[in-house]
Design a protein around this motif. Structure first.
Motif, PDB file in Angstrom:
ATOM      1  N   TYR A   4       0.845  -1.194   0.000  1.00  0.00           N
ATOM      2  CA  TYR A   4       0.000   0.000   0.000  1.00  0.00           C
ATOM      3  C   TYR A   4       0.880   1.244   0.000  1.00  0.00           C
ATOM      4  CZ  TYR A   4      -3.988  -2.952   1.002  1.00  0.00           C
ATOM      5  OH  TYR A   4      -4.966  -3.903   0.922  1.00  0.00           O
ATOM      6  N   TYR A   5       0.388   2.255  -0.720  1.00  0.00           N
ATOM      7  CA  TYR A   5       1.074   3.545  -0.738  1.00  0.00           C
ATOM      8  C   TYR A   5       0.167   4.567  -0.068  1.00  0.00           C
ATOM      9  CZ  TYR A   5       2.993   7.917  -2.470  1.00  0.00           C
ATOM     10  OH  TYR A   5       3.505   9.177  -2.549  1.00  0.00           O
ATOM     11  N   LEU A   6       0.742   5.405   0.817  1.00  0.00           N
ATOM     12  CA  LEU A   6      -0.021   6.473   1.477  1.00  0.00           C
ATOM     13  C   LEU A   6       0.851   7.721   1.525  1.00  0.00           C
ATOM     14  CD1 LEU A   6       0.107   3.779   3.529  1.00  0.00           C
ATOM     15  CD2 LEU A   6      -1.482   5.118   4.829  1.00  0.00           C
ATOM     16  N   LYS A   7       0.199   8.865   1.630  1.00  0.00           N
ATOM     17  CA  LYS A   7       0.986  10.098   1.723  1.00  0.00           C
ATOM     18  C   LYS A   7       0.345  11.039   2.745  1.00  0.00           C
ATOM     19  CE  LYS A   7       3.007  13.598  -1.325  1.00  0.00           C
ATOM     20  NZ  LYS A   7       2.962  14.104  -2.702  1.00  0.00           N
ATOM     21  N   ALA A  25       6.700  18.616   6.034  1.00  0.00           N
ATOM     22  CA  ALA A  25       7.187  17.669   5.017  1.00  0.00           C
ATOM     23  C   ALA A  25       6.027  16.858   4.459  1.00  0.00           C
ATOM     24  CB  ALA A  25       8.223  16.731   5.630  1.00  0.00           C
ATOM     25  N   TRP A  26       6.261  16.298   3.268  1.00  0.00           N
ATOM     26  CA  TRP A  26       5.389  15.252   2.733  1.00  0.00           C
ATOM     27  C   TRP A  26       6.017  13.932   3.130  1.00  0.00           C
ATOM     28  CZ3 TRP A  26       0.969  17.103   1.437  1.00  0.00           C
ATOM     29  CH2 TRP A  26       0.865  18.338   0.791  1.00  0.00           C
ATOM     30  N   ALA A  27       5.254  13.094   3.787  1.00  0.00           N
ATOM     31  CA  ALA A  27       5.770  11.773   4.149  1.00  0.00           C
ATOM     32  C   ALA A  27       5.066  10.735   3.290  1.00  0.00           C
ATOM     33  CB  ALA A  27       5.501  11.493   5.626  1.00  0.00           C
ATOM     34  N   SER A  28       5.853  10.078   2.420  1.00  0.00           N
ATOM     35  CA  SER A  28       5.293   9.019   1.569  1.00  0.00           C
ATOM     36  C   SER A  28       5.630   7.676   2.179  1.00  0.00           C
ATOM     37  CB  SER A  28       5.904   9.096   0.170  1.00  0.00           C
ATOM     38  OG  SER A  28       5.606  10.349  -0.400  1.00  0.00           O
ATOM     39  N   CYS A  29       4.629   6.818   2.287  1.00  0.00           N
ATOM     40  CA  CYS A  29       4.836   5.529   2.960  1.00  0.00           C
ATOM     41  C   CYS A  29       4.511   4.371   2.026  1.00  0.00           C
ATOM     42  CB  CYS A  29       3.936   5.406   4.188  1.00  0.00           C
ATOM     43  SG  CYS A  29       4.034   6.791   5.313  1.00  0.00           S
ATOM     44  N   TRP A  30       5.355   3.347   2.074  1.00  0.00           N
ATOM     45  CA  TRP A  30       5.102   2.069   1.372  1.00  0.00           C
ATOM     46  C   TRP A  30       4.988   0.999   2.451  1.00  0.00           C
ATOM     47  CZ3 TRP A  30       7.847   6.094  -0.366  1.00  0.00           C
ATOM     48  CH2 TRP A  30       7.681   6.482  -1.708  1.00  0.00           C
ATOM     49  N   VAL A  31       3.845   0.348   2.515  1.00  0.00           N
ATOM     50  CA  VAL A  31       3.588  -0.586   3.609  1.00  0.00           C
ATOM     51  C   VAL A  31       3.143  -1.939   3.069  1.00  0.00           C
ATOM     52  CG1 VAL A  31       2.375  -0.870   5.812  1.00  0.00           C
ATOM     53  CG2 VAL A  31       2.573   1.407   4.801  1.00  0.00           C
ATOM     54  N   LEU A  32       3.741  -3.009   3.558  1.00  0.00           N
ATOM     55  CA  LEU A  32       3.279  -4.363   3.236  1.00  0.00           C
ATOM     56  C   LEU A  32       2.227  -4.764   4.262  1.00  0.00           C
ATOM     57  CD1 LEU A  32       5.422  -4.810   1.099  1.00  0.00           C
ATOM     58  CD2 LEU A  32       6.078  -6.900   2.255  1.00  0.00           C
ATOM     59  N   GLU A  33       1.024  -4.957   3.809  1.00  0.00           N
ATOM     60  CA  GLU A  33      -0.058  -5.324   4.738  1.00  0.00           C
ATOM     61  C   GLU A  33      -1.140  -6.107   4.006  1.00  0.00           C
ATOM     62  OE1 GLU A  33      -1.104  -5.708   7.543  1.00  0.00           O
ATOM     63  OE2 GLU A  33       0.250  -4.647   8.897  1.00  0.00           O
ATOM     64  N   ASN A  34      -2.106  -6.590   4.762  1.00  0.00           N
ATOM     65  CA  ASN A  34      -3.200  -7.359   4.154  1.00  0.00           C
ATOM     66  C   ASN A  34      -4.390  -6.494   3.758  1.00  0.00           C
ATOM     67  OD1 ASN A  34      -2.076  -9.984   4.304  1.00  0.00           O
ATOM     68  ND2 ASN A  34      -2.418  -9.944   6.511  1.00  0.00           N
ATOM     69  N   ASP A  35      -4.547  -5.356   4.421  1.00  0.00           N
ATOM     70  CA  ASP A  35      -5.713  -4.513   4.132  1.00  0.00           C
ATOM     71  C   ASP A  35      -5.374  -3.053   4.404  1.00  0.00           C
ATOM     72  OD1 ASP A  35      -6.581  -3.758   7.009  1.00  0.00           O
ATOM     73  OD2 ASP A  35      -6.322  -5.932   7.074  1.00  0.00           O
ATOM     74  N   PRO A  36      -6.156  -2.116   3.819  1.00  0.00           N
ATOM     75  CA  PRO A  36      -5.835  -0.684   3.948  1.00  0.00           C
ATOM     76  C   PRO A  36      -5.899  -0.166   5.396  1.00  0.00           C
ATOM     77  CG  PRO A  36      -7.853  -1.012   2.637  1.00  0.00           C
ATOM     78  CD  PRO A  36      -7.262  -2.367   2.860  1.00  0.00           C
ATOM     79  N   GLN A  37      -6.810  -0.697   6.210  1.00  0.00           N
ATOM     80  CA  GLN A  37      -6.916  -0.222   7.592  1.00  0.00           C
ATOM     81  C   GLN A  37      -5.624  -0.499   8.371  1.00  0.00           C
ATOM     82  OE1 GLN A  37      -9.227  -2.169   6.130  1.00  0.00           O
ATOM     83  NE2 GLN A  37     -10.968  -0.797   5.977  1.00  0.00           N
ATOM     84  N   TYR A  40      -2.830   1.760   7.216  1.00  0.00           N
ATOM     85  CA  TYR A  40      -2.950   3.104   7.784  1.00  0.00           C
ATOM     86  C   TYR A  40      -2.457   3.114   9.237  1.00  0.00           C
ATOM     87  CZ  TYR A  40      -4.742   7.664   9.009  1.00  0.00           C
ATOM     88  OH  TYR A  40      -4.824   8.964   9.414  1.00  0.00           O
ATOM     89  N   ALA A  41      -2.896   2.108  10.028  1.00  0.00           N
ATOM     90  CA  ALA A  41      -2.504   2.044  11.448  1.00  0.00           C
ATOM     91  C   ALA A  41      -0.987   1.960  11.585  1.00  0.00           C
ATOM     92  CB  ALA A  41      -3.161   0.838  12.118  1.00  0.00           C
ATOM     93  N   GLN A  42      -0.373   1.187  10.701  1.00  0.00           N
ATOM     94  CA  GLN A  42       1.069   1.021  10.772  1.00  0.00           C
ATOM     95  C   GLN A  42       1.791   2.313  10.384  1.00  0.00           C
ATOM     96  OE1 GLN A  42       4.490  -2.008   9.242  1.00  0.00           O
ATOM     97  NE2 GLN A  42       2.429  -2.747   9.077  1.00  0.00           N
ATOM     98  N   ALA A  43       1.321   2.976   9.326  1.00  0.00           N
ATOM     99  CA  ALA A  43       1.939   4.231   8.891  1.00  0.00           C
ATOM    100  C   ALA A  43       1.807   5.291   9.994  1.00  0.00           C
ATOM    101  CB  ALA A  43       1.279   4.715   7.604  1.00  0.00           C
ATOM    102  N   ASP A  44       0.640   5.362  10.587  1.00  0.00           N
ATOM    103  CA  ASP A  44       0.377   6.308  11.669  1.00  0.00           C
ATOM    104  C   ASP A  44       1.365   6.089  12.823  1.00  0.00           C
ATOM    105  OD1 ASP A  44      -1.227   8.248  13.080  1.00  0.00           O
ATOM    106  OD2 ASP A  44      -2.001   6.570  14.267  1.00  0.00           O
ATOM    107  N   PHE A  45       1.594   4.815  13.154  1.00  0.00           N
ATOM    108  CA  PHE A  45       2.528   4.481  14.231  1.00  0.00           C
ATOM    109  C   PHE A  45       3.951   4.913  13.891  1.00  0.00           C
ATOM    110  CE2 PHE A  45       5.817   1.508  15.601  1.00  0.00           C
ATOM    111  CZ  PHE A  45       5.758   1.701  16.967  1.00  0.00           C
ATOM    112  N   PHE A  46       4.402   4.586  12.664  1.00  0.00           N
ATOM    113  CA  PHE A  46       5.801   4.880  12.321  1.00  0.00           C
ATOM    114  C   PHE A  46       6.057   6.378  12.164  1.00  0.00           C
ATOM    115  CE2 PHE A  46       6.179   0.345  11.480  1.00  0.00           C
ATOM    116  CZ  PHE A  46       7.432   0.106  12.028  1.00  0.00           C
ATOM    117  N   ILE A  47       5.076   7.107  11.690  1.00  0.00           N
ATOM    118  CA  ILE A  47       5.268   8.552  11.571  1.00  0.00           C
ATOM    119  C   ILE A  47       5.471   9.161  12.964  1.00  0.00           C
ATOM    120  CG2 ILE A  47       4.000  10.696  11.034  1.00  0.00           C
ATOM    121  CD1 ILE A  47       3.226   9.307   8.411  1.00  0.00           C
ATOM    122  N   GLY A  48       4.685   8.691  13.924  1.00  0.00           N
ATOM    123  CA  GLY A  48       4.867   9.129  15.306  1.00  0.00           C
ATOM    124  C   GLY A  48       6.216   8.706  15.859  1.00  0.00           C
ATOM    125  N   LYS A  49       6.603   7.489  15.552  1.00  0.00           N
ATOM    126  CA  LYS A  49       7.882   6.971  16.052  1.00  0.00           C
ATOM    127  C   LYS A  49       9.054   7.820  15.548  1.00  0.00           C
ATOM    128  CE  LYS A  49      10.885   2.959  15.945  1.00  0.00           C
ATOM    129  NZ  LYS A  49      11.343   1.851  15.129  1.00  0.00           N
TER     130      LYS A  49
END
Ligand SMILES: [Zn+2]
Length: 450
Positions: A4-7, A25-37, A40-49
């Motif tokens: 999944y790609y998110l920005k 900044a623009w943060a572009s994320c590439w995430v390996l996951e099974n579903d969009p939800q 999103y949860a993973q990207a949200d976590f890593f951006i905070g991290k």
């Protein structure tokens, strides 16, 4: 796994190493996951991290392929990297004076989770034995490495040169091995063992199941259930202590801390329920009163290639219907245990629960019967259920080594999906997957549900 790609549009927190220079900044994320939800949860976590705050979601998760990035200058490298690491963020930032932009760059978080410290504490906890027998106390001496899976007839019979496959414990709670857990070869003395009973109590109590095949008697069923329960209690107590030990080391506001606080609450609630269920079993065993145990036993004449012991608070049944709300912390959850067991000839899959958990457990088992009547293969239904819900599981090397790689990966993905802290359990998780892999056949069923 899908990519999944998110920005996001993000701004730096005060802990961010670029705080003084960078406005956003623009943060572009590439995430390996099974579903969009989950993506999103993973990207949200890593951006905070990585010490950013999300100001705006520019692009919601969209599934992408490699071709999507081939014509572009940026993205292809990140896409490939995500296939190996499971997650990548690249930033394009602009400065506070508005004159410069920078990127794409990849940065360091202000806080690094101390993995070696975490693993050392985890090991220390797993080695602190205690006797969980209903009459156990501080006077119990000689705590033994008790097997939670029946050893003599189950584990030994599927092993080869003293080894079986089990899920690798080599993954941290944060970083995943390309999003997938893997099975690794391991000596049987290290599989399913836990320091949860003294030698005397272990030998005395479990004699009817360690030295005799399952008939089943009510006493044998309750003993299998009790062993699953005590092992889970031991593991959950350790997990909670580990989290409590780690929390003070993590700065407030850090997303790892937020994640751990959430995990702590869930673990504490799960543990409280286990303690309540254990006290019910303690009382039955102490009084030698076994008649309130309910069970369903599936009997197979085949040679087993797995051995397992586990439990769950059933949330959804085999038809995807909701059974109980695991988020309602005011109630006591219904609990079902399950395990493999050696029979006089062949082996069995045993589900059991105390009468007080019948509400969800009877519906759970009935939904399985309905799916069988609708023509679904019982062996597939049970195999999927066990792989999805049981990390305390051993696999025969003779079976695993001959399995095509693609089927191994399917099994590992199913096992991983339930361990993924970023995703919710899907109501349909028992409905499909892993068809035709196990070829389990069951001749008969014995139960005392009614
Ligand atoms: Zn003891």
């Amino acid at each position: 796994m899908k990519t999944y790609y998110l920005k996001f549009k993000v701004i730096p927190t005060e802990s961010n190493e670029h705080y003084t220079l960078v406005e956003g900044a623009w943060a572009s994320c590439w995430v390996l996951e099974n579903d969009p939800q989950s993506a999103y949860a993973q990207a949200d976590f890593f951006i905070g991290k990585y010490d950013w705050l999300i100001e705006k979601v520019e692009e919601y998760p969209v599934e992408v392929t490699r071709e999507f990035f081939i014509e572009r200058d940026i993205g292809l490298e990140q896409y490939d990297k995500a296939q190996k690491e499971g997650f990548v963020i690249a930033y394009m930032a602009w400065s506070r004076d508005g004159k410069t932009t920078a990127g794409p760059f990849i940065q360091n978080p202000s806080f690094h989770f101390e993995i070696p410290n975490f693993l050392a504490k985890q090991k220390e906890l797993s080695q602190s034995g205690r006797c969980l027998h209903f009459d156990g106390n501080h006077r119990c001496k000689n705590i033994v490495n008790a097997h939670s899976i029946q050893k003599n007839q189950s584990l030994v019979s599927i092993s080869k040169d003293g080894h079986v496959y089990r899920l690798s414990p080599k993954f941290s709670i944060i970083k995943k091995n390309n999003g997938r857990l893997t099975y690794e070869k391991c000596g049987i003395n290290r599989v399913s063992t836990f320091l949860g009973f003294c030698k005397k109590h272990d030998n005395e109590l479990f004699e009817p199941i360690d030295n005799y095949p399952l008939l089943p008697t009510d006493q044998q069923v309750i003993l299998y259930a009790y062993r699953s329960l005590c092992r889970e209690l031991f593991v959950k107590e350790n997990a909670l202590r580990l989290i409590e030990d780690q929390l003070p080391n993590i700065p407030d506001g850090n997303s790892i801390k937020e994640l751990l606080l959430g995990t702590k609450e869930g673990t504490a609630f799960g543990l409280k329920n286990l303690e309540e269920h254990k006290s019910i079993y303690d009382e039955s065993l102490r009084g030698k009163s076994y008649f309130k145990i309910r069970y369903v036993l599936f009997i197979s004449k085949q040679k087993p290639f797995v051995a397992f012991s586990g439990l769950l608070y059933p949330e959804f049944d085999f038809m995807g219907r909701h059974l109980q709300d695991l988020g309602d912390h005011q109630q006591t959850l219904d609990l079902i245990t399950f395990c493999s067991a050696p029979l006089d000839s062949g082996w069995g899959v045993l589900f059991s629960w105390h009468e007080s958990s019948s509400k969800s457990c009877v519906d759970f088992m009935r939904s399985l019967a309905t799916m069988m009547h609708e023509g679904k293969h019982l062996g597939d239904l049970l195999f999927r259920m066990v792989i999805s819900n049981c990390e305390n599981l051993a696999i025969a090397p003779e079976w695993w080594d001959d399995l095509p790689q693609e089927q191994k990966e399917k099994i590992e993905s199913k096992a991983s999906s339930m361990a993924n802290i970023f995703s919710m359990t899907k109501p349909s998780y028992l409905l499909e997957g892993l068809e035709g892999i196990a070829s389990w056949d069951f001749e008969s069923i014995i139960d005392n549900m009614n």
